[in-house]
Design an enzyme around this catalytic site. Structure first.
Site, PDB file in Angstrom:
ATOM      1  N   HIS A  50     -13.604  -2.329  -0.921  1.00  0.00           N
ATOM      2  CA  HIS A  50     -12.638  -1.896   0.084  1.00  0.00           C
ATOM      3  C   HIS A  50     -12.917  -2.564   1.425  1.00  0.00           C
ATOM      4  CE1 HIS A  50      -9.472   1.345   0.001  1.00  0.00           C
ATOM      5  NE2 HIS A  50      -9.422   1.006   1.263  1.00  0.00           N
ATOM      6  N   TYR A  56      -2.062   5.789  -5.690  1.00  0.00           N
ATOM      7  CA  TYR A  56      -3.159   6.742  -5.838  1.00  0.00           C
ATOM      8  C   TYR A  56      -2.767   7.763  -6.887  1.00  0.00           C
ATOM      9  CZ  TYR A  56      -5.030   5.066  -1.360  1.00  0.00           C
ATOM     10  OH  TYR A  56      -5.543   4.295  -0.357  1.00  0.00           O
ATOM     11  N   ASP A  76     -12.035  -9.311  -4.484  1.00  0.00           N
ATOM     12  CA  ASP A  76     -11.437  -8.882  -3.218  1.00  0.00           C
ATOM     13  C   ASP A  76     -12.519  -8.578  -2.188  1.00  0.00           C
ATOM     14  OD1 ASP A  76      -9.307  -7.499  -1.490  1.00  0.00           O
ATOM     15  OD2 ASP A  76     -10.649  -5.823  -1.897  1.00  0.00           O
ATOM     16  N   THR A  83      -6.148   2.308  -6.907  1.00  0.00           N
ATOM     17  CA  THR A  83      -7.370   2.229  -6.095  1.00  0.00           C
ATOM     18  C   THR A  83      -8.297   3.377  -6.463  1.00  0.00           C
ATOM     19  OG1 THR A  83      -6.168   1.215  -4.303  1.00  0.00           O
ATOM     20  CG2 THR A  83      -8.260   2.241  -3.741  1.00  0.00           C
ATOM     21  N   ARG A 142     -15.282  -0.927   3.870  1.00  0.00           N
ATOM     22  CA  ARG A 142     -14.806   0.215   4.646  1.00  0.00           C
ATOM     23  C   ARG A 142     -15.094   1.556   3.998  1.00  0.00           C
ATOM     24  NH1 ARG A 142     -10.776  -1.966   8.274  1.00  0.00           N
ATOM     25  NH2 ARG A 142      -9.343  -0.211   8.288  1.00  0.00           N
ATOM     26  N   GLY A 148     -14.192 -10.445   1.773  1.00  0.00           N
ATOM     27  CA  GLY A 148     -15.061 -11.444   2.396  1.00  0.00           C
ATOM     28  C   GLY A 148     -14.509 -12.847   2.444  1.00  0.00           C
ATOM     29  N   ILE A 149     -13.363 -13.073   1.816  1.00  0.00           N
ATOM     30  CA  ILE A 149     -12.844 -14.444   1.742  1.00  0.00           C
ATOM     31  C   ILE A 149     -12.304 -14.897   3.097  1.00  0.00           C
ATOM     32  CG2 ILE A 149     -10.969 -15.816   0.742  1.00  0.00           C
ATOM     33  CD1 ILE A 149     -11.742 -13.526  -1.669  1.00  0.00           C
ATOM     34  N   GLN A 197       0.397  -0.527  -4.774  1.00  0.00           N
ATOM     35  CA  GLN A 197      -0.909   0.145  -4.843  1.00  0.00           C
ATOM     36  C   GLN A 197      -0.687   1.642  -4.836  1.00  0.00           C
ATOM     37  OE1 GLN A 197      -2.324   1.632  -1.708  1.00  0.00           O
ATOM     38  NE2 GLN A 197      -3.739   2.675  -3.082  1.00  0.00           N
ATOM     39  N   LYS A 252      -8.586  -1.126  -8.965  1.00  0.00           N
ATOM     40  CA  LYS A 252      -9.152  -1.757  -7.768  1.00  0.00           C
ATOM     41  C   LYS A 252     -10.274  -0.914  -7.177  1.00  0.00           C
ATOM     42  CE  LYS A 252      -7.894  -3.203  -3.052  1.00  0.00           C
ATOM     43  NZ  LYS A 252      -8.441  -2.170  -2.187  1.00  0.00           N
ATOM     44  N   ARG A 306      -8.063  -8.947   5.498  1.00  0.00           N
ATOM     45  CA  ARG A 306      -8.105  -9.254   6.922  1.00  0.00           C
ATOM     46  C   ARG A 306      -7.496 -10.616   7.257  1.00  0.00           C
ATOM     47  NH1 ARG A 306     -12.802  -6.509   5.879  1.00  0.00           N
ATOM     48  NH2 ARG A 306     -13.150  -4.572   7.045  1.00  0.00           N
ATOM     49  N   SER A 333       0.826  -1.206   0.000  1.00  0.00           N
ATOM     50  CA  SER A 333       0.000   0.000   0.000  1.00  0.00           C
ATOM     51  C   SER A 333       0.859   1.255   0.000  1.00  0.00           C
ATOM     52  CB  SER A 333      -0.888  -0.012   1.244  1.00  0.00           C
ATOM     53  OG  SER A 333      -1.476   1.241   1.450  1.00  0.00           O
TER      54      SER A 333
END
Lengths: 383, 383, 383, 383
Positions: free
Chosen positions: B279, B132, B310, B158, B282, B312-313, B130, B255, B334, B109
């Site tokens: 995200h 911006y 990407d 992103t 979030r 919930g896995i 990643q 993303k 997470r 990130s």
């Protein structure tokens, strides 16, 4: 907990619950019978999913809109609610001032605890008066004239209360007409002395707009409410709405319908807008959530009437969903009453600020700059 | 509880919760507003049922795949996550090493706490950065050059964070910018002394990749985050994505989109892949779960772009479901952060090992040997 | 609580839980990973509603049917289950006798704790042997011959266990191979002394049917299970099923498939029946409930194969629903194991009696006299 | 809690639970097996949403209707329920009187604890007798004659009880035939001495209408119920219904069917009405809720038969929903039994008053004056 720590409407609700005697909070919070519609009003929003668009210029979000001829900074109306002095001694005046400060449209209820002229004097913002058609048409005509004199911008005719809803929390707590206290409810009043003090100091709960109609000796709240109830005419029909539209000859919203058929009748009767509402789940339990009724009504009369969604809104994103379905604006009740109970005018301002910030945040993340740009493409049914 | 006793991601999460001060865990765990999308991200997987095929030769399961030009031992990417040093003092270096060890693709990130060059030096595996698009295009161009110099394999732009999401857990716990501690959160920090010691010893939470842009005297985390936020450009559009694609001239993934329409724009802008993502719940609450968006996006651009799912896995079978719906790979956040918090590099390795074993087990029981063989025939909608 | 007080399978389950050390009960009860399929197996039955027919002659309910060439008094099979001696020292012999007494078809597992010849000697009822295709085809052929010699009526080839499922309860409790006790699980064993005494007295948990293949010195349960697992061939395919069908040349059921496509392959391979099953939710989590797979399989191969529904049955009405959807019979596992744990042979008999009485009661109230009369007209999807 | 404090059926139920020994309450409350149909009977109403019409003249709500040739003040029938003396010593006489007082139709059960002639003598209101077709047709014919002599207005033939349902609460509590007390149930009886005193003083639980058929020496309740059960004929069919229709030659309702096919058979057999019912969820568990069966039955036979919905009604709005779906009236059981247990005749009157007030309130808020005006336009499926 302080107002500044309230970061959403749910925490503001908790603060309000702490400040009010339980029967008073239940009067604010409760719905009819099993409260199925009450709960559904908010839950229904979750069944619509937002579809964001990415990499759009969202430097300047502009939520401004025009509703009922009033220019608003964002598409939100404060629903007419009765007996606001029960929640805070600043009552309707505080709410009207906060609405003006936040650039929203304020609605004053006929069963308010402040005279409509006093509200008009206290607030410079756009204002609407909520009216009933009483048995005594003269009383209604008198209100029309008073509203014109006090420069109200619009009238709101409530049509979902030919009789009172069956609110069981009030029957349990004794918040009925006349009140019937239980040991439990008395205790709850007793542990809220500040509430009592304010009530005593600020002259109780006179229904200020109609009290002059009642004999001076009987000007207790109970008598006035009984007078108002006795005045409700169970025979009124759409012709009476037409009569009112002619009498007022200004922006008129019909509040409390849920079907396309009734919305067509409202358009035919001369109304400028409909407020899709089930009275916050307080009248007939088991009716649909307003948000679920927007699309069919927009299909039927979207080109003839402004559509306002009233009920269940607790988040800025709820307003966005209603607009994407075809509403012009949303009307909120309990959210600002939580604010009023939590902190008077400052509390109402905080509640409105929360919703406004949430809405702006969601608009930016949705990649959408203006309310008017919201449409069916921003939503999908869940699952 | 020890790492070896963690037999699934849920137990690893419990271990992480025990090791972290509560505000830090909540920062890791929380989503926006009512956390509807957060919860839905995982729950949505349960609505797809796996359809096994029996009596197939599954002697050699081969999960290998190619994503963004990188050969991976299994179709998993580690999502870019900010501020990893909050969770373990080994921070991004540990994660990158574990990813390389597990044959997965690591993403770093921009708001990481380790310099991108240091990560590249520490890990030999495939890596993505990643990025911006900042107001100052020069800053973005500088990152592109640094990534090229450090031999990053791909860039990830992103697009779902034009502004910050409304994460209420952080506002309650005080994990905001600047932080605002409450009695409760201070207590939670106090009972985690090992966490504090490590924080102090390892130089805190410098946003290592952008810190040099801030005046030396103000190089506290807070100032750097404020600097980054101030740099976000709310006016960027798809032309900027095109510019970045040309500038980088290598594998680029967009993303944070959820619709077929945006995926088409991504393809047109020169991207090689899209990461279907909200995200981690979030940013905008109430958007669909990524897994529910794969099929329409695959229909629209499946022949032009690689699709990465990407969010919930938590199980190996979730990866399988996403692949059967049309994804090329899945990206996890997470799950590896739980591992990081639970045990640094060893913890991340354990988390990846768990998911990998679950995925291999499920492939064998599904009667399917290769990721590429997964298809619509292996799934059905539930009920 | 006594057996006679068990009036349904749920109470029998509670009795079993009380009689067994917790790790053993969890081994019986648990499913794979999140146990979604385990729970769904039973819950899926509730989504079908029974449609009764009134005023029909139901004086004589006849549940008799023919399955796999065996005449049964009611359409129920006892699924093959491993390691039954763990639940009661009378083990498989007790179950086989109870099945014969109740007029149901008994299935013996390859990983049983009683020799197949001993079961055959102890029970005169219809019997089926559950077989695996081992790497060593000779071992499978040996079993075929032994079954023929012992006059088994049918063979059952299990196809959903190319590898073991990921059963997390066993990993937590230590019921793995080899076992790994925790303080908690040891305590649970300690407070069940009667269970230990019986285990010691009755020679433990030898996998009786395969133990002779293992060197005498290593004939501990653990070694035998490791031997069996090592024997599983991950390369077997439908050709091996064909080979087995030819080898056996009698009624053969393929157990563990869930799709019409696999059922067609089973029919082509020479099987007489399919057992629609997800191994009681113990193999791949997230697959459909068997009852939800009956209709498509019946459409595809209903004219070529008998269909048996295995998984989730806890009520006599569940059997009826499966039959109305197109099954010829149902197979039950946990219900009889609860009975076995609760009271040995008498417990199994009680469990079967309960299901039988429930089924007869439901048939009468449905206005239906024979299993074969059940059809799509007796069901509707809920809601 | 007093009767006057019961503001809905749910609170009346709580009062009844307090007044009755637990086994007796469970006998009143319980359903068959998992009580899925019992719970669904009420829950199904929530899946229909009411669509109000606004600004209609609702000055005079008239709920009057004609059912089975009887003029009723509102469309409600009191279902036949057995053994009412268990709930209050005033038993069926109290219920019949309250029904007459409330302008509803009363139904007397064959297994009542009051003679049908005594009920007729005590109540002047419209009355129906619930009959079975016994093995001994002479017994049925005797009842027909007695009903004619006692001027009953209609007969009700129950067709969903060819055998008793599997009510597990009664098996647990010992409320079986013969009773089997447990320590727990005896304790519950012991702490309700007033209940016992009334039972002793008022002659227990004789099944008054059939007791004369049993030898005098055996005229205990148990023997009589055993006699009745033995009399049930499991061979009866629609021809027997035809025979009864001819024999009675008056209004006849067939009670206990759920499908259009059976409703057609009922019409062909000479019935005047069908009572769509699953016996309050007490017979076959897993059948649909009656309210979900009204529409298909109305489509099939709405022009030939009156349709009565029985089961799950707990609110006045439930009656309205059933009528809007095509029913002529609703039949209630538990609601009036709660009233009976809570306060005898006064309790039944209170229960009926509650439902009636709720129904009138809902009709007014729906903008509908007459039962007959209710139609499909007043409802929509939820969601």
């Amino acid at each position: 907990m302080k107002l500044s720590r309230c970061h959403n409407i749910a925490t503001m609700r908790r603060l309000a619950r702490r400040r009010l005697p339980r029967p008073v909070f239940d009067y604010l919070e409760g719905g009819a019978e099993d409260e199925i519609s009450l709960e559904r009003n908010t839950a229904a929003f979750d069944e619509y999913e937002l579809l964001p668009t990415c990499l759009r210029d969202i430097a300047e979000i502009d939520l401004g809109t025009e509703v009922l001829g009033c220019r608003l900074r964002w598409p939100v109306i404060l629903s007419p609610t009765g007996m606001s002095r029960l929640f805070h001694h600043q009552a309707e005046t505080a709410v009207a001032r906060a609405a003006a400060g936040a650039g929203a449209l304020y609605s004053l209820s006929t069963v308010a605890t402040t005279r409509l002229e006093d509200v008009a004097a206290a607030s410079t913002g756009p204002k609407m008066y909520q009216i009933y058609i009483f048995k005594d048409r003269g009383l209604t005509a008198e209100f029309v004239q008073r509203c014109r004199d006090a420069a109200y911008d619009a009238l709101c005719l409530t049509v979902d209360t030919p009789i009172a809803g069956n609110r069981e929390r009030d029957r349990v707590s004794g918040m009925t007409i006349p009140p019937r206290f239980t040991f439990k409810s008395l205790f709850s009043f007793a542990v809220h002395p500040r509430w009592w003090l304010n009530v005593l100091r600020h002259g109780g709960f006179e229904l200020a707009n109609v009290a002059h109609r009642v004999e001076p000796l009987a000007r207790k709240t109970v008598s006035v409410i009984e007078y108002v109830n006795a005045q409700f005419d169970r025979r009124i029909g759409w012709r009476d709405a037409e009569w009112l539209a002619r009498e007022w000859d200004g922006p008129l919203v019909i509040k409390g319908l849920l079907t396309a058929a009734d919305a067509r009748l409202a358009a035919d009767s001369g109304a400028s807008a409909v407020m899709v509402s089930n009275h916050g789940g307080r009248q007939l339990d088991g009716v649909p959530a307003p948000v679920d009724c927007i699309a069919p009504i927009a299909d039927a009369v979207g080109d003839r009437l402004e559509i306002i969604c009233d009920g269940g809104i607790r988040r800025g994103s709820h307003v966005i969903k209603a607009l994407a379905l075809g509403a012009r604006a949303c009307s909120i009740g309990r959210p600002y009453l939580y604010g009023l109970a939590a902190g008077g005018e400052a509390g109402v301002l905080r509640a409105l600020e929360i919703l406004r910030q949430e809405m702006e945040n969601a608009m930016a993340l949705l990649g959408c700059r203006r309310s008017a740009d919201l449409g069916a493409g921003h939503l999908r049914a869940r699952g």
